[in-house]
Design a protein around this motif. Structure first.
Motif, PDB file in Angstrom:
ATOM      1  N   ILE A  38      -3.137 -48.962   0.677  1.00  0.00           N
ATOM      2  CA  ILE A  38      -2.023 -48.140   0.197  1.00  0.00           C
ATOM      3  C   ILE A  38      -2.317 -46.668   0.437  1.00  0.00           C
ATOM      4  CG2 ILE A  38      -0.796 -47.392  -1.872  1.00  0.00           C
ATOM      5  CD1 ILE A  38       0.116 -50.065  -0.889  1.00  0.00           C
ATOM      6  N   ASP A  39      -3.563 -46.269   0.165  1.00  0.00           N
ATOM      7  CA  ASP A  39      -3.933 -44.865   0.334  1.00  0.00           C
ATOM      8  C   ASP A  39      -3.855 -44.443   1.795  1.00  0.00           C
ATOM      9  OD1 ASP A  39      -4.823 -42.353  -0.496  1.00  0.00           O
ATOM     10  OD2 ASP A  39      -6.910 -42.863  -0.127  1.00  0.00           O
ATOM     11  N   ALA A  40      -4.204 -45.351   2.712  1.00  0.00           N
ATOM     12  CA  ALA A  40      -4.257 -45.015   4.126  1.00  0.00           C
ATOM     13  C   ALA A  40      -2.887 -45.029   4.797  1.00  0.00           C
ATOM     14  CB  ALA A  40      -5.186 -45.987   4.843  1.00  0.00           C
ATOM     15  N   PHE A  41      -2.019 -45.970   4.397  1.00  0.00           N
ATOM     16  CA  PHE A  41      -0.784 -46.166   5.140  1.00  0.00           C
ATOM     17  C   PHE A  41       0.481 -45.772   4.379  1.00  0.00           C
ATOM     18  CE2 PHE A  41      -3.774 -49.361   6.846  1.00  0.00           C
ATOM     19  CZ  PHE A  41      -3.836 -48.887   8.152  1.00  0.00           C
ATOM     20  N   GLY A  42       0.492 -45.882   3.067  1.00  0.00           N
ATOM     21  CA  GLY A  42       1.700 -45.564   2.323  1.00  0.00           C
ATOM     22  C   GLY A  42       2.749 -46.657   2.454  1.00  0.00           C
ATOM     23  N   THR A  43       3.959 -46.392   1.938  1.00  0.00           N
ATOM     24  CA  THR A  43       4.993 -47.407   1.868  1.00  0.00           C
ATOM     25  C   THR A  43       5.625 -47.718   3.223  1.00  0.00           C
ATOM     26  OG1 THR A  43       5.518 -46.717  -0.376  1.00  0.00           O
ATOM     27  CG2 THR A  43       7.156 -48.038   0.752  1.00  0.00           C
ATOM     28  N   ILE A  44       6.104 -46.698   3.915  1.00  0.00           N
ATOM     29  CA  ILE A  44       6.824 -46.938   5.173  1.00  0.00           C
ATOM     30  C   ILE A  44       5.907 -47.495   6.252  1.00  0.00           C
ATOM     31  CG2 ILE A  44       8.135 -45.850   7.019  1.00  0.00           C
ATOM     32  CD1 ILE A  44       9.352 -43.990   4.961  1.00  0.00           C
ATOM     33  N   VAL A  90       3.357 -53.578  -1.065  1.00  0.00           N
ATOM     34  CA  VAL A  90       4.400 -52.738  -0.484  1.00  0.00           C
ATOM     35  C   VAL A  90       5.751 -53.032  -1.128  1.00  0.00           C
ATOM     36  CG1 VAL A  90       5.567 -52.097   1.661  1.00  0.00           C
ATOM     37  CG2 VAL A  90       3.129 -52.631   1.685  1.00  0.00           C
ATOM     38  N   GLN A  91       6.044 -54.298  -1.370  1.00  0.00           N
ATOM     39  CA  GLN A  91       7.310 -54.677  -2.003  1.00  0.00           C
ATOM     40  C   GLN A  91       7.415 -54.074  -3.407  1.00  0.00           C
ATOM     41  OE1 GLN A  91       6.873 -58.932  -1.634  1.00  0.00           O
ATOM     42  NE2 GLN A  91       8.299 -59.038   0.083  1.00  0.00           N
ATOM     43  N   VAL A 107      14.134 -57.254 -11.246  1.00  0.00           N
ATOM     44  CA  VAL A 107      14.109 -57.393  -9.785  1.00  0.00           C
ATOM     45  C   VAL A 107      12.794 -57.988  -9.305  1.00  0.00           C
ATOM     46  CG1 VAL A 107      15.795 -55.565  -9.392  1.00  0.00           C
ATOM     47  CG2 VAL A 107      13.367 -54.990  -9.479  1.00  0.00           C
ATOM     48  N   VAL A 108      11.690 -57.706 -10.008  1.00  0.00           N
ATOM     49  CA  VAL A 108      10.419 -58.339  -9.636  1.00  0.00           C
ATOM     50  C   VAL A 108      10.502 -59.846  -9.860  1.00  0.00           C
ATOM     51  CG1 VAL A 108       7.980 -58.571 -10.249  1.00  0.00           C
ATOM     52  CG2 VAL A 108       8.988 -56.298  -9.982  1.00  0.00           C
ATOM     53  N   ALA A 109      11.081 -60.260 -11.006  1.00  0.00           N
ATOM     54  CA  ALA A 109      11.269 -61.688 -11.268  1.00  0.00           C
ATOM     55  C   ALA A 109      12.175 -62.317 -10.211  1.00  0.00           C
ATOM     56  CB  ALA A 109      11.867 -61.892 -12.657  1.00  0.00           C
ATOM     57  N   LEU A 110      13.210 -61.573  -9.804  1.00  0.00           N
ATOM     58  CA  LEU A 110      14.104 -62.072  -8.763  1.00  0.00           C
ATOM     59  C   LEU A 110      13.366 -62.214  -7.437  1.00  0.00           C
ATOM     60  CD1 LEU A 110      16.980 -62.834  -7.911  1.00  0.00           C
ATOM     61  CD2 LEU A 110      17.414 -60.412  -7.472  1.00  0.00           C
ATOM     62  N   MET A 111      12.467 -61.273  -7.132  1.00  0.00           N
ATOM     63  CA  MET A 111      11.685 -61.348  -5.903  1.00  0.00           C
ATOM     64  C   MET A 111      10.801 -62.595  -5.899  1.00  0.00           C
ATOM     65  SD  MET A 111       8.837 -58.637  -4.435  1.00  0.00           S
ATOM     66  CE  MET A 111       7.622 -59.139  -5.672  1.00  0.00           C
TER      67      MET A 111
END
Length: 429
Positions: A38-44, A90-91, A107-111
């Motif tokens: 996460i630290d290296a790449f981020g979300t996108i 990421v999600q 929404v997490v439960a829906l995922m």
């Protein structure tokens, strides 16, 4: 598709277990480097990399059906495992960017529900696709095409994201939040309480058992009939998991849910192996176990740990699940290969033993929770929050370094090493 793949590739049950465990094996260590990712790449960039890994992995698996190259299939499964093990982080980052408060939990439960529904549909349709097209490889190419579509959706999302003002600033804030939640520190293991390790044991046993059982076909049916029957095992979580999450928040009873999950798993194995009842009965019992267990286990970790340890605890729990799945996939293949008729009698006894050990660990946890931790796991979310006792060792009890964690940690490392040893042993020998 186990029987088909074994026949086409000319492999044993143990080698097929290696193919299945190749997804879990990389995720035995992935939680450790989740924070670094996460630290290296981020979300996108993270969304792009994970979907690319998943897509390329499935393409390699589909390509391997033409060349009948087991090493290409294993490579594809490993790439898929790396991507699928990381994409959840990421999600969660993306969801936390757009939703707040109770909406996020919904929404997490829906995922999770959609994920289980997708697994159900995949298991129920892969053989019909192969039968309809006349070649089993088309079922795997269909899976690869869905991944390619997912890549397109990712590009569309990124394009839409850039049109929203202020999104990048919000995104960076959410990265930091998720990074703190998913980071792993070995030094923090020394402060984990006994109750946490019992949950880790149950996750290793039950979580590994669920994943392994879903990969085997012990029914004397055609492949299509067996796949449709086995898909029953995944149907109840689609409907029950959101409801069980609400029940946990309102009533607690997490340890009873864990014990109940072990009991239903035991009953399902006994029903499938030692009774003449239809397999659907045993699979529905298994489905109940698959509904109760994850909700009770995962929701317990934030309750028994202080906030500073939740990220480490969740990462280790996920690692234990995959260690169990990797070991059990290979062990069950070994047990089947040693059967004179290549049957599942030894495998089912193995699952019964796992279930019994899971129930025993749950009972010990129940007693320990009542005697040492004032029954915090059986409290509703509101009661735990109001009394501020849902975070052990936060106010009245300081963090305590437990020397027994050296033993717990050593066992964890030993099991992780065992999973990797078995994996490479059956690839090269």
């Amino acid at each position: 598709m186990k029987n088909t793949i074994k026949k086409e590739f000319g492999i044993t049950n143990s080698q097929y277990g290696v193919i299945q465990s190749s997804v879990a094996i990389v995720n035995t260590i992935l939680p450790v480097i989740g924070g670094i990712f996460i630290d290296a790449f981020g979300t996108i960039p993270g969304a792009l990399i994970t979907t690319l890994l998943i897509t390329s992995g499935n393409i390699f698996v589909a390509l391997s059906t033409s060349s009948r190259n087991i090493y290409m299939m294993i490579l594809g499964r490993v790439l898929y495992g790396i991507g699928s093990g990381t994409v959840v982080i990421v999600q969660e980052t993306i969801l936390s960017q757009w939703f707040r408060g109770r909406s996020l939990a919904v929404v997490v439960a829906l995922m999770l529900t959609i994920s289980r529904l997708a697994s159900f549909c995949a298991q129920a349709t892969v053989i019909p696709i192969a039968t309809w097209t006349g070649w089993y490889g088309y079922g795997l190419w269909f899976s690869a095409s869905l991944c390619i579509f997912s890549m397109i959706v990712t590009f569309v999302y990124i394009g839409l994201l850039k049109t929203v003002s202020g999104t990048e600033v919000q995104c960076q804030k959410q990265i930091e939040v998720i990074k703190r939640k998913k980071s792993f520190s070995w030094s923090k293991l020394m402060f984990l309480p006994h109750s946490y390790w019992l949950i880790a044991i149950m996750e290793f046993l039950l979580g590994g058992g669920w994943g392994c059982f879903l990969h085997i076909n012990r029914f004397s049916y055609t492949d299509a009939h067996a796949a449709a029957t086995a898909s029953v095992a995944q149907i109840l979580p689609v409907f029950l998991m959101p409801l069980l999450g609400v029940c946990v928040d309102r009533f607690g009873k997490r340890t009873l849910m864990m014990i109940g999950s072990g009991v239903f798993l035991l009953l399902s194995m006994v029903s499938l192996e030692y009774t003449d009842s239809p397999p659907s009965i045993g699979l529905l019992l298994f489905s109940l176990s698959l509904s109760l267990g994850p909700v009770g286990l995962v929701s317990s970790v934030p309750v028994i740990l202080p906030l500073s340890l939740v990220g480490t605890g969740m990462g280790l729990i996920k690692s234990c699940t995959n260690i169990g799945a990797a070991i059990f996939d290979i062990v069950t293949g070994l047990l089947q290969d040693h059967e004179a008729d290549k049957g599942y009698s030894g495998v089912m006894l193995f699952f019964i033993a796992i279930s019994a050990l899971g129930i025993a660990a749950g009972c010990v946890l129940y007693v320990l929770d009542l005697t040492l931790y004032d029954g915090v796991l059986d409290r509703s979310a509101r009661e735990a929050y109001r009394s501020d006792e849902n975070k052990l060792c936060t106010r009245t009890k300081p963090l305590v370094l437990l020397r027994s964690n050296y033993i717990y940690g050593s066992i964890y490392i030993l099991l992780a090493c065992l999973s990797w040893y078995l994996f490479f042993h059956f690839i090269f020998f």
